[in-house]
Structure formats: structure tokens, C-alpha cells
Write a protein that holds these residues in place. Structure first.
Motif, PDB file in Angstrom:
ATOM      1  N   PRO A  71       3.999  11.441  -7.914  1.00 14.15           N
ATOM      2  CA  PRO A  71       4.386  10.229  -7.187  1.00 14.15           C
ATOM      3  C   PRO A  71       3.286   9.168  -7.180  1.00 14.15           C
ATOM      4  CG  PRO A  71       4.160  12.086  -5.675  1.00 14.15           C
ATOM      5  CD  PRO A  71       4.023  12.629  -7.057  1.00 14.15           C
ATOM      6  N   GLY A  72       2.035   9.582  -7.243  1.00 15.83           N
ATOM      7  CA  GLY A  72       0.948   8.608  -7.278  1.00 15.83           C
ATOM      8  C   GLY A  72       1.004   7.751  -8.533  1.00 15.83           C
ATOM      9  N   ILE A  73       1.215   8.382  -9.664  1.00 11.59           N
ATOM     10  CA  ILE A  73       1.312   7.650 -10.937  1.00 11.59           C
ATOM     11  C   ILE A  73       2.588   6.812 -10.965  1.00 11.59           C
ATOM     12  CG2 ILE A  73       1.609   7.957 -13.427  1.00 11.59           C
ATOM     13  CD1 ILE A  73      -0.322  10.415 -13.100  1.00 11.59           C
ATOM     14  N   ALA A  74       3.677   7.344 -10.416  1.00  9.76           N
ATOM     15  CA  ALA A  74       4.919   6.548 -10.331  1.00  9.76           C
ATOM     16  C   ALA A  74       4.673   5.284  -9.514  1.00  9.76           C
ATOM     17  CB  ALA A  74       6.035   7.391  -9.717  1.00  9.76           C
ATOM     18  N   TRP A  75       3.892   5.382  -8.428  1.00  7.52           N
ATOM     19  CA  TRP A  75       3.542   4.203  -7.637  1.00  7.52           C
ATOM     20  C   TRP A  75       2.712   3.229  -8.469  1.00  7.52           C
ATOM     21  CZ3 TRP A  75      -1.380   2.555  -6.224  1.00  7.52           C
ATOM     22  CH2 TRP A  75      -1.417   1.455  -5.356  1.00  7.52           C
ATOM     23  N   ALA A  76       1.747   3.765  -9.226  1.00  2.00           N
ATOM     24  CA  ALA A  76       0.888   2.893 -10.051  1.00  2.00           C
ATOM     25  C   ALA A  76       1.715   2.126 -11.078  1.00  2.00           C
ATOM     26  CB  ALA A  76      -0.197   3.715 -10.738  1.00  2.00           C
ATOM     27  N   PHE A  77       2.655   2.782 -11.707  1.00  2.00           N
ATOM     28  CA  PHE A  77       3.507   2.109 -12.698  1.00  2.00           C
ATOM     29  C   PHE A  77       4.546   1.209 -12.033  1.00  2.00           C
ATOM     30  CE2 PHE A  77       2.720   5.679 -15.948  1.00  2.00           C
ATOM     31  CZ  PHE A  77       1.701   4.964 -16.549  1.00  2.00           C
ATOM     32  N   GLY A  78       4.952   1.553 -10.835  1.00  2.00           N
ATOM     33  CA  GLY A  78       5.967   0.774 -10.123  1.00  2.00           C
ATOM     34  C   GLY A  78       5.369  -0.340  -9.302  1.00  2.00           C
ATOM     35  N   GLU A  79       5.057  -0.036  -8.059  1.00  2.00           N
ATOM     36  CA  GLU A  79       4.575  -1.050  -7.114  1.00  2.00           C
ATOM     37  C   GLU A  79       3.272  -1.709  -7.570  1.00  2.00           C
ATOM     38  OE1 GLU A  79       4.836  -3.602  -4.168  1.00  2.00           O
ATOM     39  OE2 GLU A  79       6.339  -2.016  -4.374  1.00  2.00           O
ATOM     40  N   LEU A 126       0.841  -1.191   0.000  1.00  2.00           N
ATOM     41  CA  LEU A 126       0.000   0.000   0.000  1.00  2.00           C
ATOM     42  C   LEU A 126       0.878   1.244   0.000  1.00  2.00           C
ATOM     43  CD1 LEU A 126      -2.745  -1.054   2.546  1.00  2.00           C
ATOM     44  CD2 LEU A 126      -2.815  -1.142   0.047  1.00  2.00           C
ATOM     45  N   PRO A 127       0.455   2.247  -0.749  1.00  2.00           N
ATOM     46  CA  PRO A 127       1.284   3.448  -0.835  1.00  2.00           C
ATOM     47  C   PRO A 127       1.281   4.247   0.461  1.00  2.00           C
ATOM     48  CG  PRO A 127      -0.783   3.800  -1.974  1.00  2.00           C
ATOM     49  CD  PRO A 127      -0.759   2.359  -1.549  1.00  2.00           C
ATOM     50  N   ARG A 128       2.436   4.727   0.808  1.00  2.00           N
ATOM     51  CA  ARG A 128       2.607   5.706   1.873  1.00  2.00           C
ATOM     52  C   ARG A 128       3.607   6.703   1.294  1.00  2.00           C
ATOM     53  NH1 ARG A 128      -0.157   4.823   6.307  1.00  2.00           N
ATOM     54  NH2 ARG A 128       0.936   6.362   7.534  1.00  2.00           N
TER      55      ARG A 128
END
Length: 184
Positions: A121-129, A4-6
Motif C-alpha cells: 500500500p505504501g508504493i500504491a500511495w506513492a504512485f497514486g496520491e 498525507l498517507p494514513r
């Protein structure tokens, strides 16, 4: 399992809501009711209750545990106020690996570049994690702020959907955009 993103930005913290955030979510909903109304479905009066906010948070955590959606809150650095919401919804796996992006920002912080700061950073999380290949975002044709924001993030227009979603009580057209993971 997806972590989960933090996430943290200069002015915010981005995370999945917890049940203890229900009062904060209610405050956000009530304070921004008129501001968000033109961009959202019609809301029943129950939507603006503590019980409904708690229910929304529990359902959101269930969606995340099932890897179907990630409704995130964006709070101030002290974790006392919701400034915005960001949702990675309708997660589809298999050959598609995609999701829809939705967002809203509090009336008193709009126009300050906050959503761009959050979505990066939200989109980076979506593409990453999260591991999606495509993030799709749709907006009302007269929503020039969303059009500019999404274009600045690299989203490209892919279509135009007639009477796509029922927003503010009416079936409304939407511009369809998407961002594909850059390394693929």
C-alpha cells in the motif's frame, strides 16, 4: 498539495509521525539499535535521545509540507508501538517524478512478511496520491532479504554503484533497483 498517507494494513497503520510520537520513536531506535546498525550510517549518541527524535519528526513534517520527502512510521493497530519505518525520500518533480524508498523493521517482527504487507500500500500511495513515476530502492549486495523483498514487489535491478553510501562507517557498494508505475 499531496494528501498525507494514513494507510492501514491487516496488522499496521502507516502515517507521518507527529511530535507526540517522539517517545515511541525513541523506544524503536533504542530497541533496534544493534539490529539496524549494519544497514544504517553510524549514529551519534544524540540520535538516541528524546530531543533528537522530536527534531527528526519536526524535520520530517517540514519535508512533507515541502513535498520533498515522506518519512513514515508504521505502528501497531492500537498506535502504541512503532513496528517499522518507511521513507519516500528525495522526491524530485519535473520531468523525473521519482523518489527513493528506504525502510527498516523492528527486530522482533522481521521475517513475518510485515514489510511486504506495508510496502504494497505504501508504493500504491506513492504512485497514486504522491504521483511519482518511479520509485528507486538500493540495497547492500549481501542483504538477501531486501533483494528478495524488492524483487517480489516488482523492482528491477538497474545497476551497481561502487562505494555508494557510507553505511556502518564504511563506504559500501549498493545494488540499484527501481519500480516504474505500471500504467505508464
Amino acid at each position: 498539495m499531496v494528501a498525507l498517507p494514513r494507510l492501514q494494513t491487516l496488522r499496521t497503520r502507516i502515517r507521518l509521525a507527529e511530535e507526540s510520537d517522539a517517545a515511541m520513536l525513541l523506544q524503536y531506535r533504542v530497541e533496534n539499535r544493534a539490529h539496524l546498525a549494519p544497514w544504517e550510517p553510524l549514529r551519534e549518541s544524540e540520535y538516541y535521545t528524546l530531543g533528537h527524535c522530536t527534531k527528526t519528526i519536526v524535520e520530517g513534517r517540514t519535508l512533507a509540507s515541502q513535498d520533498r520527502g515522506y518519512p513514515l512510521i508504521v505502528v501497531d493497530p492500537d498506535d502504541r508501538r512503532i513496528l517499522a519505518t518507511v521513507t519516500f525520500a528525495n522526491v524530485v518533480r519535473g520531468a523525473f517524478q521519482a523518489c527513493h524508498l528506504g525502510y527498516g523493521v523492528a527486530v522482533d517482527v522481521q521475517g513475518q512478511g510485515l514489510m511486504r504487507e506495508i510496502l504494497g500500500p505504501g508504493i500504491a500511495w506513492a504512485f497514486g496520491e504522491l504521483g511519482v513515476h518511479r520509485v528507486m530502492a538500493n540495497y547492500l549486495p549481501h542483504n538477501e532479504r531486501s533483494a528478495r523483498l524488492l524483487a517480489s514487489l516488482g523492482f528491477e535491478r538497474e545497476g551497481y554503484a561502487k562505494r555508494y553510501l557510507q553505511i556502518a562507517g564504511q563506504w559500501q557498494d549498493h545494488v540499484l533497483t527501481a519500480l516504474v508505475r505500471p500504467d505508464e
